[in-house]
Scaffold this motif. Structure first.
Motif, PDB file in Angstrom:
ATOM      1  N   ASP A  24      14.126   6.467 -10.525  1.00  0.00           N
ATOM      2  CA  ASP A  24      14.169   7.864 -10.083  1.00  0.00           C
ATOM      3  C   ASP A  24      15.222   7.986  -8.985  1.00  0.00           C
ATOM      4  O   ASP A  24      14.912   7.991  -7.789  1.00  0.00           O
ATOM      5  N   ILE A  25      16.475   8.088  -9.407  1.00  0.00           N
ATOM      6  CA  ILE A  25      17.589   8.116  -8.461  1.00  0.00           C
ATOM      7  C   ILE A  25      17.546   9.373  -7.606  1.00  0.00           C
ATOM      8  O   ILE A  25      17.883   9.345  -6.418  1.00  0.00           O
ATOM      9  N   VAL A  26      17.103  10.468  -8.177  1.00  0.00           N
ATOM     10  CA  VAL A  26      17.037  11.727  -7.437  1.00  0.00           C
ATOM     11  C   VAL A  26      16.081  11.610  -6.256  1.00  0.00           C
ATOM     12  O   VAL A  26      16.372  12.062  -5.146  1.00  0.00           O
ATOM     13  N   SER A  84       8.729   5.818  -2.425  1.00  0.00           N
ATOM     14  CA  SER A  84       7.641   5.255  -3.240  1.00  0.00           C
ATOM     15  C   SER A  84       7.810   5.549  -4.732  1.00  0.00           C
ATOM     16  O   SER A  84       7.708   4.626  -5.552  1.00  0.00           O
ATOM     17  N   PRO A  85       8.065   6.812  -5.148  1.00  0.00           N
ATOM     18  CA  PRO A  85       8.297   7.049  -6.590  1.00  0.00           C
ATOM     19  C   PRO A  85       9.498   6.284  -7.121  1.00  0.00           C
ATOM     20  O   PRO A  85       9.467   5.788  -8.260  1.00  0.00           O
ATOM     21  N   TRP A  86      10.559   6.180  -6.310  1.00  0.00           N
ATOM     22  CA  TRP A  86      11.729   5.415  -6.756  1.00  0.00           C
ATOM     23  C   TRP A  86      11.372   3.955  -6.950  1.00  0.00           C
ATOM     24  O   TRP A  86      11.760   3.329  -7.949  1.00  0.00           O
ATOM     25  N   PHE A  87      10.635   3.361  -6.012  1.00  0.00           N
ATOM     26  CA  PHE A  87      10.274   1.952  -6.107  1.00  0.00           C
ATOM     27  C   PHE A  87       9.419   1.694  -7.346  1.00  0.00           C
ATOM     28  O   PHE A  87       9.648   0.718  -8.075  1.00  0.00           O
ATOM     29  N   THR A 108      12.284  13.100   5.711  1.00  0.00           N
ATOM     30  CA  THR A 108      11.548  13.423   4.490  1.00  0.00           C
ATOM     31  C   THR A 108      10.428  12.421   4.259  1.00  0.00           C
ATOM     32  O   THR A 108      10.474  11.295   4.737  1.00  0.00           O
ATOM     33  N   ALA A 109       9.433  12.835   3.509  1.00  0.00           N
ATOM     34  CA  ALA A 109       8.259  11.992   3.267  1.00  0.00           C
ATOM     35  C   ALA A 109       8.625  10.844   2.333  1.00  0.00           C
ATOM     36  O   ALA A 109       9.087  11.063   1.212  1.00  0.00           O
ATOM     37  N   TYR A 110       8.407   9.604   2.780  1.00  0.00           N
ATOM     38  CA  TYR A 110       8.764   8.454   1.948  1.00  0.00           C
ATOM     39  C   TYR A 110       7.829   8.323   0.755  1.00  0.00           C
ATOM     40  O   TYR A 110       8.193   7.730  -0.266  1.00  0.00           O
ATOM     41  N   ARG A 111       6.613   8.879   0.830  1.00  0.00           N
ATOM     42  CA  ARG A 111       5.682   8.798  -0.299  1.00  0.00           C
ATOM     43  C   ARG A 111       6.091   9.735  -1.426  1.00  0.00           C
ATOM     44  O   ARG A 111       5.536   9.647  -2.522  1.00  0.00           O
ATOM     45  N   VAL A 148       0.832  -1.203   0.000  1.00  0.00           N
ATOM     46  CA  VAL A 148       0.000   0.000   0.000  1.00  0.00           C
ATOM     47  C   VAL A 148       0.866   1.252   0.000  1.00  0.00           C
ATOM     48  O   VAL A 148       0.615   2.205  -0.752  1.00  0.00           O
ATOM     49  N   GLY A 149       1.902   1.262   0.831  1.00  0.00           N
ATOM     50  CA  GLY A 149       2.723   2.458   0.950  1.00  0.00           C
ATOM     51  C   GLY A 149       3.604   2.733  -0.248  1.00  0.00           C
ATOM     52  O   GLY A 149       3.869   3.896  -0.571  1.00  0.00           O
ATOM     53  N   LEU A 150       4.063   1.680  -0.940  1.00  0.00           N
ATOM     54  CA  LEU A 150       5.003   1.865  -2.039  1.00  0.00           C
ATOM     55  C   LEU A 150       4.338   1.920  -3.405  1.00  0.00           C
ATOM     56  O   LEU A 150       4.810   2.641  -4.296  1.00  0.00           O
TER      57      LEU A 150
END
Length: 275
Positions: free
Chosen positions: A193-195, A181-184, A174-177, A87-89
């Protein structure tokens, strides 16, 4: 000023200017695909050349009292942890906001469920390790792969619980979402999305690296049995072990137990020669 949940600060947005180094490229752009390759190819190799070892190597025969408590705690807890990570990722923030779940409500739900599931899983694996170390036959059946698996799995769980607590009590996280999540999700479209991952807090990076290590050793440990979980048992039909047959007639003489004599050509059923 950041939002709060019951007086506790939420994660803050990631910084806008993020410097990406070669190490970041290797960790968040190359390493995930190496782990995926090891996971897939290692599982295929294990299935083709070690099918007899594709098992949990159950030790219930040696000790069942602790296992009866530890195993459900660990397995149900880890299932809840996996659902929480999915759900989170995988679900973007815009989707949860679109169905009316505010950011504060989402974090409160994730915090409560995550801590309960994490603690349950942690207690389960600690009991399993204690049982394996203190029960002689179980300890003798423990391999080096088992020990490595327990260390990495326990480290990933501890890192996850620490990350959850730090993200609540430290307003500088920082917000993991908006980072992890965008990186995953970007990994699966082959545009990492390395940045975004570089902008994540250190606690999330450590937890992610523990998770990658766990998936890298997965095919070579007893964890591989999770890929063949007997889910079809939930949908299989009933097994008939004995047919009901005809009902006995009231007043009829019951059949005599034991072998019924069949006789031979030169003898009758009483064993006397035929006349």
């Amino acid at each position: 000023m950041s939002s709060v949940i019951a007086g506790l600060p939420l994660e803050k947005p990631p910084p806008e200017n993020v410097e990406v180094t070669l190490g970041d490229v290797m960790l968040w752009g190359v390493l995930p695909y190496v782990v995926i390759a090891v996971l897939v190819l290692g599982s295929v190799w294990r299935y083709r050349y070690d099918q007899f070892g594709w098992t949990t190597r159950s030790s219930q025969l040696y000790e069942a009292r602790i296992l009866r408590i530890a195993s459900p705690l660990f397995h149900f807890g880890i299932l809840a942890v996996i659902v929480g990570h999915v759900v989170g990722l995988l679900i973007p923030r815009s989707w949860t906001e679109g169905v009316g779940i505010s950011d504060s409500a989402y974090h409160a739900m994730a915090l409560s469920i995550g801590i309960i599931a994490g603690i349950g899983t942690l207690v389960g694996i600690v009991l399993l390790i204690y049982r394996r170390r203190t029960t002689g036959p179980v300890f003798m059946a423990t391999t080096k792969n088992d020990k490595l698996m327990y260390v990495v799995l326990l480290g990933a769980l501890l890192a996850g619980l620490a990350t959850t607590m730090i993200s609540v009590f430290d307003e500088n996280v920082t917000a993991y979402r908006e980072t992890v999540s965008p990186w995953f999700r970007s990994i699966f479209i082959f545009q990492p999305d390395i940045v975004a991952m570089t902008a994540a807090s250190l606690s999330f990076k450590i937890h992610t690296l523990w998770g990658l290590a766990l998936f890298a050793i997965w095919p070579f440990t007893r964890l591989v049995h999770a890929f063949t979980a007997p889910l079809h048992y939930l949908f299989r039909p009933y097994i008939v072990y004995r047919s009901r047959g005809k009902r006995p007639v009231p007043g009829a003489q019951p059949a005599r137990p034991g072998w019924a004599p069949v006789g031979t050509p030169d003898r009758d059923r009483r064993g006397l020669p035929r006349q």
